[in-house]
Design a protein around this motif. Structure first.
Motif, short mmCIF file in Angstrom:
data_model
loop_
_atom_site.label_atom_id
_atom_site.label_comp_id
_atom_site.label_asym_id
_atom_site.label_seq_id
_atom_site.Cartn_x
_atom_site.Cartn_y
_atom_site.Cartn_z
N HIS A 1 0.78 -1.21 -0.06
CA HIS A 1 0.00 -0.21 -0.04
C HIS A 1 0.84 1.25 -0.08
CE1 HIS A 1 -3.62 2.21 1.74
NE2 HIS A 1 -3.49 2.33 0.53
N LEU A 2 0.46 2.08 -0.93
CA LEU A 2 1.13 3.51 -1.03
C LEU A 2 0.14 4.41 -0.65
CD1 LEU A 2 3.10 5.82 -1.51
CD2 LEU A 2 2.46 5.42 -3.97
N VAL A 3 0.32 5.22 0.49
CA VAL A 3 -0.52 6.24 1.01
C VAL A 3 0.20 7.62 0.66
CG1 VAL A 3 -1.83 7.49 2.84
CG2 VAL A 3 -1.89 4.77 2.48
N VAL B 1 -4.87 8.96 8.81
CA VAL B 1 -3.94 8.31 7.93
C VAL B 1 -3.56 7.07 8.16
CG1 VAL B 1 -1.50 8.69 7.38
CG2 VAL B 1 -2.74 10.79 7.43
N LEU B 2 -3.67 6.63 9.60
CA LEU B 2 -3.45 5.45 9.99
C LEU B 2 -4.43 4.40 9.62
CD1 LEU B 2 -0.86 6.52 11.35
CD2 LEU B 2 -1.21 5.34 13.02
N ARG B 3 -5.43 4.73 9.87
CA ARG B 3 -6.83 3.85 9.36
C ARG B 3 -6.66 3.51 8.01
NH1 ARG B 3 -12.21 4.86 12.61
NH2 ARG B 3 -11.53 5.03 14.70
N LYS C 1 -5.88 -0.24 5.51
CA LYS C 1 -6.83 -0.71 4.44
C LYS C 1 -6.56 -0.32 3.05
CE LYS C 1 -11.71 -0.94 3.77
NZ LYS C 1 -13.17 -0.41 4.15
N PRO C 2 -5.50 -1.19 2.39
CA PRO C 2 -5.20 -0.86 1.13
C PRO C 2 -6.25 -0.70 -0.02
CG PRO C 2 -3.94 -2.55 1.87
CD PRO C 2 -5.13 -2.49 3.06
N ALA C 3 -6.18 0.26 -0.70
CA ALA C 3 -6.98 0.63 -1.80
C ALA C 3 -7.43 -0.42 -2.77
CB ALA C 3 -6.69 1.71 -2.66
N THR C 4 -8.69 -0.62 -3.23
CA THR C 4 -9.18 -1.73 -3.95
C THR C 4 -9.87 -0.96 -5.18
OG1 THR C 4 -11.21 -1.86 -3.00
CG2 THR C 4 -9.53 -3.31 -2.10
N PRO C 5 -10.00 -1.77 -6.20
CA PRO C 5 -10.96 -1.12 -7.40
C PRO C 5 -12.20 -0.89 -6.80
CG PRO C 5 -9.76 -3.07 -8.32
CD PRO C 5 -9.40 -2.97 -6.62
N ASP C 6 -13.02 0.12 -7.39
CA ASP C 6 -14.22 0.41 -7.03
C ASP C 6 -15.17 -0.40 -7.93
OD1 ASP C 6 -16.71 1.37 -6.67
OD2 ASP C 6 -16.31 3.52 -7.30
N ALA C 7 -15.89 -1.43 -7.29
CA ALA C 7 -16.65 -2.15 -8.28
C ALA C 7 -17.98 -1.82 -8.77
CB ALA C 7 -17.14 -3.37 -7.27
N ASP C 8 -18.35 -0.36 -8.52
CA ASP C 8 -19.37 0.56 -8.88
C ASP C 8 -18.81 1.54 -9.91
OD1 ASP C 8 -21.32 -0.92 -7.41
OD2 ASP C 8 -21.00 0.10 -5.44
N TYR C 9 -17.69 1.54 -10.23
CA TYR C 9 -17.04 2.52 -11.10
C TYR C 9 -17.81 2.74 -12.49
CZ TYR C 9 -13.95 5.53 -13.71
OH TYR C 9 -13.16 6.33 -14.37
N ALA D 1 -15.27 8.50 5.62
CA ALA D 1 -16.17 7.91 7.14
C ALA D 1 -16.56 6.32 6.48
CB ALA D 1 -17.61 8.78 7.41
N ALA D 2 -17.00 6.45 5.17
CA ALA D 2 -17.72 5.04 4.57
C ALA D 2 -16.59 4.04 4.65
CB ALA D 2 -18.45 5.37 3.46
N TRP D 3 -15.28 4.56 4.19
CA TRP D 3 -14.39 3.70 4.15
C TRP D 3 -13.61 3.14 5.45
CZ3 TRP D 3 -12.81 0.66 0.07
CH2 TRP D 3 -11.47 0.33 -0.11
N VAL D 4 -13.42 4.12 6.12
CA VAL D 4 -12.57 3.73 7.46
C VAL D 4 -13.26 3.80 8.78
CG1 VAL D 4 -10.32 3.73 6.35
CG2 VAL D 4 -11.13 5.72 7.40
#
Length: 335
Positions: free
Chosen positions: A120-122, A227-229, A233-241, A306-309
């Motif tokens: 993960h890169l943040v 930032v820590l949260r 939680k590594p980014a994932t593709p958006d299934a609804d994109y 908020a929805a993500w973490v």
């Protein structure tokens, strides 16, 4: 192993401390440049160096050979990239510094993450990317194609560069748009620091935009928690994109963009009022027009974060300003 760039910076030091406190091993890098007081950067660094889980490398992210060697030797599993040339107004006077740090430096980070296939890169983006947008609050779904400073342009460019690496090489990548971060150990070029120093010295403070500017001030502890949260939680593709109606904050690549803002946009004069209360001093004010490159108002829609973490910053400005003043008086009182 987590690589934290800009570890002697304001946000970098706080994030590195929090990572170390929970048992992570951290390699921190910083070039300790003289954009502002190097002694403050050294003092921040001294808070990290005694920790057995921390190792420091004096290195510039724009040094391609040095960064290539570092990634190969350290082999980080995650990267928190906070190193950058900061400051909207300074980018007008010294654009080359922004090209080197924010574009070339970030390219070196991306290539290092590619070679090591980090988990993960943040990376730090900025609310400045919203530029000339007038619709508030700012949403990650908004187009950000009209930067009004070169600093903002480099931050927008970084987001686009990061997406390309996430798409091409499958590197989970998350960008965080910080909204006016403040608090203990803050940057001397920021308004709160300047105002505090001037008011304690009995000097007049310069209030730009006639005091009518609005900022979504965000306290440093809230930034660190967010930032820590996100890092966890590594980014994932958006299934609804939907490519027919693209959302700039997500995509088919493992890529996400989030706002981190305080959630209570505050008039600059009210911010100054909170500082006056904390210091017990009424400021002498010089009212001035808005400066080139400055945005009139910022406000963050943090619903995606908020929805993500499950987190949204919430420290009240009055409380955060008081904590800064307590730190400032303690730090600059001297032995």
């Amino acid at each position: 192993m987590i690589l934290v760039t800009g570890c002697a910076g304001f946000i970098g030091m706080h994030c590195a401390q929090a990572l170390l406190a929970r048992g992570e091993r951290v390699v921190g890098i910083d070039n300790l440049n003289a954009y502002y007081d190097v002694a403050l950067k050294q003092a921040r660094l001294q808070r990290l160096l005694p920790h057995p889980g921390f190792a420091f490398e004096h290195l510039d992210v724009a040094d391609r050979a040095g960064m290539t060697e570092l990634f190969a030797r350290v082999r980080p599993t995650r990267v928190l990239h906070l190193a950058a040339q900061a400051g909207v107004r300074y980018s007008i006077d010294a654009p080359d510094d922004y090209t080197d740090a924010n574009l070339l430096g970030f390219a070196n980070i991306l290539q290092g993450c590619r070679t090591q296939q980090v988990a993960h890169l943040v990376f730090a983006s900025s609310s400045s990317v919203y530029g000339g947008n007038a619709k508030l609050p700012y949403s990650e779904r908004d187009a950000v194609d009209h930067p009004i400073s070169y600093y903002a342009a480099t931050k927008k460019a970084g987001e686009v560069m990061a997406h390309s690496y996430a798409h091409l090489y499958g590197i989970p990548t998350t960008g965080l748009r910080f909204f006016t971060v403040y608090g203990p150990w803050g940057r001397p070029d920021m308004a709160l620091f300047k105002f505090t120093r001037a008011m304690l010295a009995g000097e007049t403070i310069d209030v730009y935009g006639q005091g009518r500017l609005v900022r979504d001030f965000t306290y440093i502890d809230d930034i660190v928690q967010g930032v820590l949260r996100v890092l966890d939680k590594p980014a994932t593709p958006d299934a609804d994109y939907d490519p027919q109606a693209p959302n700039p904050g997500t995509g088919t690549a493992p890529y996400r963009i989030f706002n981190i803002g305080g959630g209570a946009p505050t008039l600059l004069m009210d911010y100054i009022g909170a500082l006056e209360s904390a210091l017990g001093i009424t400021a002498r004010k010089r009212m001035l027009p808005i400066q080139p490159g400055d945005m009139h108002s910022t406000a963050a829609d943090t619903s995606a974060l908020a929805a993500w973490v499950g987190f949204a910053p919430a420290t009240p400005v009055g409380e955060g300003v008081t904590r800064f003043v307590d730190w400032y008086r303690g730090f600059y009182a001297g032995p």
